[in-house]
Write a protein that holds these residues in place. Structure first.
Motif, PDB file in Angstrom:
ATOM      1  N   GLN A   1       0.817  -1.205   0.000  1.00 16.89           N
ATOM      2  CA  GLN A   1       0.000   0.000   0.000  1.00 16.89           C
ATOM      3  C   GLN A   1       0.852   1.258   0.000  1.00 16.89           C
ATOM      4  O   GLN A   1       0.512   2.259  -0.639  1.00 16.89           O
TER       5      GLN A   1
ATOM      6  N   ASP B   1       2.184   1.757  -3.615  1.00 17.04           N
ATOM      7  CA  ASP B   1       1.226   1.901  -4.717  1.00 17.04           C
ATOM      8  C   ASP B   1       1.256   3.284  -5.365  1.00 17.04           C
ATOM      9  O   ASP B   1       1.266   3.394  -6.601  1.00 17.04           O
TER      10      ASP B   1
ATOM     11  N   LYS C   1       2.274  -4.743  -5.859  1.00 15.86           N
ATOM     12  CA  LYS C   1       2.070  -6.097  -5.346  1.00 15.86           C
ATOM     13  C   LYS C   1       2.716  -7.154  -6.235  1.00 15.86           C
ATOM     14  O   LYS C   1       3.456  -8.025  -5.757  1.00 15.86           O
TER      15      LYS C   1
ATOM     16  N   LEU D   1      -0.225   7.190   4.134  1.00 15.17           N
ATOM     17  CA  LEU D   1       0.062   6.147   3.153  1.00 15.17           C
ATOM     18  C   LEU D   1       0.894   6.650   1.975  1.00 15.17           C
ATOM     19  O   LEU D   1       1.394   5.866   1.182  1.00 15.17           O
TER      20      LEU D   1
END
Length: 617
Positions: free
Chosen positions: A39, A42, A156, A190
């Motif tokens: 995350q 990303d 990922k 994040l």
């Protein structure tokens, strides 16, 4: 702080963004965590893959440069496929690039000047944001192979692939890579990460872009018009070359060897060093030079004109290429016609504008170095040993272009020139009349109403057979700047030191004392400065009478040679022998092997003997 080191950090920070994808924890081990590294990465992968077309990425870092931790800030904001802003700040300088569809600006706030170009850009080398990564990171940069993975993947899947090769641990909300790298979230955001690697620390944050300003909105700054094609070409090629130097791939650290022959030229490899043998008219020599060293010549051009040139512009506030071309206008009347012919033929062979090669070849007006000559009672066999240390900017990657030339121009004295691809002058050389030469730069940059130093050096190699002729050439020629030289003649065991400026010239004989060099040492001539001179003098005094080739090479070891030591040469002119050591990306020349060359054999086409490697003393 060295010139390129002082501005490496914007490129290092950009490289860090790419490298994030190469050194992360396996996705399978963290996927269940709501604060997983997947995350966290990303947003960056969305940028690197091109899925995110509008973004702002900022990097704040603490990086040790020359033993001192320094703060850096970098921010890249992309608005669309044609427009972006890049700002970089450092305590000693600042730079901003603002690109819009119809114009590009390079602003230097500390100098109060902004260069603005409008109109068309080069078809290949430009700053259009779309697909810019592939233009700024070439095969000479070690992260290039990974870009295809990043550009066609997400965090990922990429991390899952890398999990087969990398072992990284997660502790609470942090991740560690090996013993040196640590990744921490910042304030549960994040889009923000802190990365620590040894003494280096950087905070990376992804944000929404701010309002896009006009390319002309630079309050209180003086605007100067510049050719946009040249501006973007300089920045693109300079950035790509800087990435190669900072993160060299095996293409540069372990280059493939491709010997070849062309009309009037031959490329050989001798224990990893390039050797080019050229013969014929100036035009034939220039053409063969370009055919044999096309890639190396381009890297030399990119290092000098674009990477170093961009850095110099940022540091001085003046467009470097303009300074160099103005210098060339003043120097050109003192360059022999056949040298100009060779340079133009080289440019044509490389597909370059002649002005590019002409500007490149006056660049050595900035060199700085050391040198010595030892003979008679100072050496074991009475032979003359002439050492030459070139301390100059390994940080711009000239070691990738290092080439030893053996040149036979029709009607002139054949000579060896220890130099660099695309460079036709000389800074270190020896001819087959046992004359050897080396130089050491001084002050007076800008005093360019005379013959370029490298032109005089080459003229001496191809025109002079005695030391007296060399001295006369320097005495009778208009000179530039301040330079110091060691000239030697192996036929007569003579050597002379020279201190030359445009207004005066002084010859220093072996054994003579000098206010800048200290008391004389019998049968010795030593030129250097500061602590390097003290070490050189001490070594000669303690080992007087014991010098042979091996010990003379040791004489050029650190700290006589600086960390920027680009090449070392030991000439034994009486035998036509010389030894060359070139820097690589990790070691100065003084810590690299020397290769032995025999000029007389190399001038014999049927010579079977090959040079051999000598271990660094």
């Amino acid at each position: 702080m060295t010139i390129l080191q002082s501005v490496r950090w914007p490129f290092a920070a950009a490289g860090l963004l790419f490298c994030l994808s190469l050194t992360m924890v396996p996705a399978t081990s963290i996927a269940a965590s709501p604060d997983s590294l997947t995350q966290r990465l990303d947003p960056l992968f969305a940028i690197l893959s091109g899925r995110e077309t509008q973004f702002s990425v900022s990097v704040e870092g603490q990086i040790p440069i020359d033993g001192k931790t320094q703060s850096i800030q970098l921010q890249l904001t992309r608005y669309n496929d044609q427009s972006f802003d890049l700002t970089a700040h450092h305590p000693e300088y600042a730079v901003s690039i603002r690109r819009r569809p119809d114009a590009t600006a390079l602003a230097l706030p500390k100098h109060g000047v902004v260069y603005i170009g409008r109109g068309e850009v080069d078809a290949d080398d430009h700053l259009v944001p779309k697909a810019i990564v592939s233009r700024l990171v070439g095969s000479g940069c070690k992260i290039a192979p990974y870009l295809a993975v990043v550009s066609n993947s997400d965090a990922k899947s990429t991390l899952s692939l890398l999990s087969n090769f990398i072992e990284i641990k997660q502790t609470d909300n942090s991740w560690t890579i090996g013993d040196d790298v640590r990744i921490d979230p910042i304030d549960n955001d994040l889009t923000a990460l802190r990365i620590t690697a040894g003494e280096n620390q950087a905070m990376i944050r992804v944000e929404e872009p701010a309002e896009m300003l006009s390319v002309d909105a630079w309050p209180e700054m003086r605007a100067e018009t510049i050719d946009r094609k040249q501006l973007e070409l300089h920045l693109a090629r300079g950035g790509r070359r800087a990435m190669e130097v900072l993160l060299p791939s095996r293409e540069l650290t372990s280059p493939a060897e491709h010997p070849q022959n062309v009309d009037h030229g031959q490329l050989r490899y001798v224990d990893g060093q390039r050797l080019v043998v050229l013969s014929g008219t100036p035009e034939q020599i220039g053409r063969a030079h370009g055919q044999l060293l096309r890639d190396e010549s381009q890297r030399c051009i990119d290092s000098v004109l674009y990477a170093f040139g961009t850095v110099q512009t940022v540091l001085t506030g003046r467009w470097f290429r303009d300074d160099l071309e103005k210098a060339y206008v003043r120097l050109k009347p003192h360059i022999p016609a056949d040298h100009l012919t060779e340079t133009r033929a080289l440019a044509q062979s490389l597909g370059q504008d002649p002005e590019v090669l002409e500007a490149l070849n006056v660049f050595p007006e900035l060199f700085h170095c050391s040198g010595f000559a030892l003979f008679d009672s100072a050496t074991t066999d009475g032979k003359l040993y002439h050492g030459r240390v070139l301390d100059y900017m390994t940080t711009i990657g000239l070691q990738d272009c290092a080439t030893t030339f053996v040149v036979s121009v029709d009607g002139k004295i054949p000579f060896a020139n220890v130099g660099y691809a695309a460079f036709t002058g000389s800074v270190s050389g020896m001819n087959n009349q046992s004359i050897s030469l080396g130089e050491m730069g001084g002050k007076g940059e800008g005093q360019w109403d005379g013959a370029p130093m490298a032109t005089l050096m080459r003229r001496a190699l191809e025109e002079c057979s005695t030391l007296q002729q060399v001295e006369k050439l320097w005495t009778d020629s208009p000179r530039t700047c301040e330079y110091y030289y060691v000239f030697a003649d192996g036929k007569t065991n003579e050597a002379v030191g020279v201190a030359a400026t445009p207004e005066s010239i002084e010859f220093i004989r072996p054994g003579e004392g000098h206010p800048l060099l200290g008391e004389g040492i019998a049968d010795s001539l030593l030129l250097s400065a500061g602590g390097r001179l003290d070490t050189l003098r001490s070594r000669v005094q303690q080992n007087h009478g014991q010098f042979d080739a091996e010990k003379s090479m040791w004489l050029m070891s650190r700290p006589v040679a600086m960390s920027s030591n680009l090449h070392n040469v030991l000439f034994v002119p009486a035998d036509g022998i010389f030894y060359v050591a070139n820097a690589d990306h990790k070691h100065p020349a003084a810590e690299r092997p020397y290769v032995r060359f025999n000029l007389n054999e190399l001038l014999t086409p049927a010579a079977a003997n090959q040079p051999s490697t000598v271990a660094a003393p």
